[in-house]
Design an enzyme around this catalytic site. Structure first.
Site, PDB file in Angstrom:
ATOM      1  N   LEU A   1      63.308  34.316   8.271  1.00  0.00           N
ATOM      2  CA  LEU A   1      64.642  34.704   8.692  1.00  0.00           C
ATOM      3  C   LEU A   1      65.516  35.144   7.521  1.00  0.00           C
ATOM      4  CD1 LEU A   1      65.389  31.897  11.302  1.00  0.00           C
ATOM      5  CD2 LEU A   1      64.252  34.097  11.640  1.00  0.00           C
TER       6      LEU A   1
ATOM      7  N   HIS B   1      68.918  38.067  11.178  1.00  0.00           N
ATOM      8  CA  HIS B   1      68.551  37.144  12.254  1.00  0.00           C
ATOM      9  C   HIS B   1      69.679  36.152  12.527  1.00  0.00           C
ATOM     10  CE1 HIS B   1      64.416  38.124  10.604  1.00  0.00           C
ATOM     11  NE2 HIS B   1      64.265  38.421  11.878  1.00  0.00           N
TER      12      HIS B   1
ATOM     13  N   LYS C   1      69.065  47.306  14.584  1.00  0.00           N
ATOM     14  CA  LYS C   1      68.272  47.993  13.557  1.00  0.00           C
ATOM     15  C   LYS C   1      66.967  48.503  14.154  1.00  0.00           C
ATOM     16  CE  LYS C   1      65.517  45.994  10.643  1.00  0.00           C
ATOM     17  NZ  LYS C   1      64.229  46.757  10.593  1.00  0.00           N
TER      18      LYS C   1
ATOM     19  N   GLN D   1      63.056  49.379  19.839  1.00  0.00           N
ATOM     20  CA  GLN D   1      62.700  48.101  20.461  1.00  0.00           C
ATOM     21  C   GLN D   1      63.813  47.620  21.381  1.00  0.00           C
ATOM     22  OE1 GLN D   1      60.875  44.523  18.359  1.00  0.00           O
ATOM     23  NE2 GLN D   1      63.024  43.892  18.447  1.00  0.00           N
TER      24      GLN D   1
END
Length: 283
Positions: free
Chosen positions: A33, A37, A151, A155
């Site tokens: 992380l 995150h 980012k 996705q």
């Protein structure tokens, strides 16, 4: 903070939270992380009663020659970071728990159209792996909302379509890209860069900004993109793509497109970097 790896224990714990009408937020991660995150966790903490993070390096989304084996596993440090940001529960399942019959025999989820092209063309099967594991986690956690960084814009759009098409009753929240002071988008894979490569890496974002400004000034997209690709090559990058797409669905832009997004993927040494930048096209 509670740490669980057993599916039954996870379900029992969250059943009690739902019984008490608590709002549950999910932050799926592969661990290692960084501040990007943790920005997802912070956003979830502001919105929900119970924040669940998952740490699972998903083998199904890695290609044969990608970095699954070498992807950093930093569970202890990750758990400390999550706890310090107010995460309530971290779920760390075993691979054989999520895929009990093996990867090849497991039911897989494919999201058409939006997963094709861009990273989908350069990483075949990647988004099927992402959609499959996210569907599993949605089923196990049954969150009210799930948080993803912008980012990884393609996705993010794959997950939005997945939720819409399969009627998951889940709000998908996109959190803005977190950047280092020099503009480089934060990524777990930035750690693969050598010191010299790390100094050059911010040129990826600077090039996006230059293309953005050219488009805003009225330059034709093919010209702006061609110049951007040339600039990346001059600075030592090997681009996979630099494209301009509709922001709403990643479709091709049209003469009447107003809100678009620039997307780039490029190799610097052995490290593949991605980034994106929204652009409002002039009329």
């Amino acid at each position: 903070m509670l740490t669980l790896s057993d599916i039954g224990e996870l379900r029992n714990h969250l059943h009690a939270a739902r019984r008490d009408a608590k709002r549950i937020a999910l932050v799926p991660t592969m661990g290692n992380l960084h501040a990007g995150h943790l920005a997802l966790v912070d956003a979830a903490r502001r919105d929900a009663d119970v924040v669940v993070a998952t740490i699972f390096v998903n083998p199904l989304q890695f290609g044969a020659n990608e970095d699954f084996a070498s992807y950093p596993r930093t569970l202890e440090a990750d758990a400390q970071a999550l706890a310090s940001h107010g995460c309530d529960l971290v779920f760390t399942p075993r691979t054989d728990a999520l895929y009990p019959h093996g990867l090849e025999a497991h039911t897989q989820v494919s999201v058409p159209d939006v997963s094709e092209g861009l990273c989908g063309a350069n990483r075949p099967g990647h988004f099927t792996g992402v959609a499959t594991v996210v569907s599993l986690l949605f089923n196990l956690v049954q969150p009210d909302a799930a948080y993803f960084g912008r980012k990884d814009y393609q996705q993010f759009m794959v997950i939005r379509k997945l939720v819409a098409d399969l009627h998951f009753p889940i709000e998908i929240v996109g959190v803005p890209t977190q950047r280092a002071e020099d503009g480089l988008a934060l990524s777990s894979r930035n750690g693969y860069l050598s010191a010299a490569e790390r100094q050059r890496a911010p040129a990826l974002y600077r090039t996006l900004c230059q293309v953005h400004d050219a488009l805003r000034a009225g330059e034709a997209p093919p010209t702006a993109l061609r110049d951007g690709l040339a600039a990346l090559a001059e600075q030592g990058f090997k681009p996979d793509y630099l494209e301009l797409r509709r922001a709403q669905d990643l479709g091709p832009i049209a003469p009447d497109t107003q809100e678009a997004i620039l997307l780039v993927a490029a190799h610097l040494g052995t490290t593949r970097l991605i980034d994106n930048l929204a652009v409002s096209l002039p009329r």
